[in-house]
Enzyme design. Structure first.
Site, PDB file in Angstrom:
ATOM      1  N   ASP A 215       0.850  -1.193   0.000  1.00 29.22           N
ATOM      2  CA  ASP A 215       0.000   0.000   0.000  1.00 29.22           C
ATOM      3  C   ASP A 215       0.883   1.238   0.000  1.00 29.22           C
ATOM      4  OD1 ASP A 215      -2.529   1.492   0.385  1.00 29.22           O
ATOM      5  OD2 ASP A 215      -1.608   2.027   2.300  1.00 29.22           O
ATOM      6  N   GLU A 313      -1.563  -1.797  -6.003  1.00 27.77           N
ATOM      7  CA  GLU A 313      -2.850  -1.177  -6.260  1.00 27.77           C
ATOM      8  C   GLU A 313      -2.819  -0.441  -7.594  1.00 27.77           C
ATOM      9  OE1 GLU A 313      -5.650   1.061  -2.985  1.00 27.77           O
ATOM     10  OE2 GLU A 313      -3.572   1.608  -3.220  1.00 27.77           O
ATOM     11  N   ASP A 389      -3.188   2.131   7.048  1.00 24.39           N
ATOM     12  CA  ASP A 389      -2.344   1.657   5.954  1.00 24.39           C
ATOM     13  C   ASP A 389      -2.096   0.152   6.072  1.00 24.39           C
ATOM     14  OD1 ASP A 389      -2.155   4.234   5.001  1.00 24.39           O
ATOM     15  OD2 ASP A 389      -0.302   4.663   6.096  1.00 24.39           O
TER      16      ASP A 389
END
Ligand SMILES: [Zn+2]
Length: 404
Positions: A215, A313, A389
């Site tokens: 992330d 992502e 996170d």
């Protein structure tokens, strides 16, 4: 390797009377053990002094041999049924005695242990039988038909704890001699000893489907976690160091432009232009070096944890301005990760970014309100309360919504 975990437990019984009597059983057993410990230590010490503190003498050796479960000093103590306190007591006393010897008992620098009433109730590992209940709660069947329920809580530590207990239920970890105690709030605590098998070697032998989720966030440029052993996690860099650097560069760039405006032409202007070019190169290199540092750490972490995949992502352009790393450096970082992962034999996959910050990584609940503030994730449904996170990185690791 042995490790110890403290777990809050309650007696799992709906009948008030039975539950009360079972808590009383534990307190009585603790009291009996406390009596037994002090008597046993006193008995051992009497033989020690009777033999002139000579632990190598035949007399002392013979005396030590009489310390068994059938020793008369235990006769009138009512030990907790099924707990095997006598064996635990004799072992504990012998061990504490030898520790006292090492620490200077003979010289009079130490006295032996005086056991307190609150001494935790020792129990054999094999008497603690772990299983899942109907609602996935963790149950522990103990002696005398007593069943406990583990209260694992909602912190980040609880994810690790649940994982550890899962390994015990699976049979991967063995439970050793453990104990029960009451804390200051009078809550029952299981002090659990677990034998964890050693993992050896740094060789890369990926576990099938194990995935590292990466992330890119605000507080930490990189937060990563595994899809299966979700307590394994790591953050890289910090917002402050990156932001500070960026601000410094921005200020310097603005200064250079201002200076450039003040000179109309000639050699002065040429020099200023050169300085600006050099500075732009330096700024670009900083991002490059930073990306290199991050991508290297990410891939090494994936190797160390035997990941078959790295999930990243896919971010749509509307989300980009929220990213600390900015558009092109973020893109560069992804390319860097891809490149280094490929060299290591790790496959990189892109997943949909939708919901990764709103989904609860423990119960799967998706709600806008789940994320209360930037740094914190609190689940409305199950109460999970962890770093936002961290939660997102688990979601990315577990996502199967791949994008080409
Ligand atoms: Zn939840």
């Amino acid at each position: 390797m042995n490790t110890v975990r403290k777990i809050k437990i309650i007696i799992n019984n709906g009948d008030d009377e039975i539950r009360k009597s079972q808590y009383q059983f534990i307190r009585n057993a603790m009291y009996a053990q406390y009596q037994g410990l002090n008597r046993c230590m006193g008995y051992l010490m009497s033989g020690y002094y009777a033999n002139n503190m000579d632990i190598k003498s035949q007399g002392f050796k013979d005396h030590q041999k009489t310390i068994t479960n059938s020793l008369y000093i235990f006769n009138d103590i009512e030990f907790g049924k099924g707990i095997d306190s006598k064996s635990s007591i004799t072992q504990k006393v012998k061990k504490d005695f030898s520790t006292a010897l090492k620490n200077g008992l003979a010289k009079g620098e130490r006295t032996v242990t005086n056991y307190k009433r609150s001494f935790p109730l020792m129990t054999r590992g094999r008497d603690l039988k772990f299983s899942y209940g109907d609602n996935d709660e963790i149950l522990i069947n103990w002696v005398n038909k007593i069943q406990f329920k583990a209260i694992t809580g909602n912190s980040k530590n609880s994810i690790e704890l649940e994982h550890t207990l899962h390994k015990i239920i699976n049979g991967d970890y063995k439970v050793g001699q453990s104990s029960l105690t009451f804390n200051k709030k009078n809550e029952l605590i299981l002090i659990l000893t677990i034998a964890i098998p050693e993992v050896k070697g740094d060789e890369y032998k990926p576990v099938a489907n194990r995935t590292l989720g990466v992330d890119l966030g605000l507080a930490f440029p990189v937060y990563m976690a595994l899809n299966d052993i979700t307590y394994i996690r790591k953050s890289l860099g910090s917002y402050n160091e990156f932001a500070k650097q960026k601000l410094q560069y921005k200020a310097r760039r603005e200064r250079l432009y201002k200076q450039l405006d003040s000179v109309k032409g000639g050699k002065g202007r040429k020099d200023k232009l050169k300085a600006l070019d050099q500075f732009k190169e330096k700024e670009k290199n900083f991002a490059k070096t930073y990306n290199h540092f991050l991508s290297k750490k990410i891939v090494l972490f994936a190797i160390k944890n035997q990941c078959e995949y790295i999930n990243l992502e896919k971010i749509d352009s509307s989300g980009l301005e929220n990213r600390v790393l900015g558009l092109w450096t973020y893109y560069d970082l992804q390319k860097d990760i891809e490149y280094k992962a490929k060299l290591a034999g790790i496959k990189v996959r892109y997943v949909k970014a939708a919901y990764t910050s709103q989904r609860c990584s423990r119960c799967g609940d998706i709600e806008k309100e789940n994320r209360q503030e930037q740094s914190k994730f609190v689940c409305k449904k199950c109460g999970l309360d962890i770093n936002a996170d961290y939660n997102a990185s688990i979601n990315i690791a577990q996502s199967t919504e791949f994008i080409k």
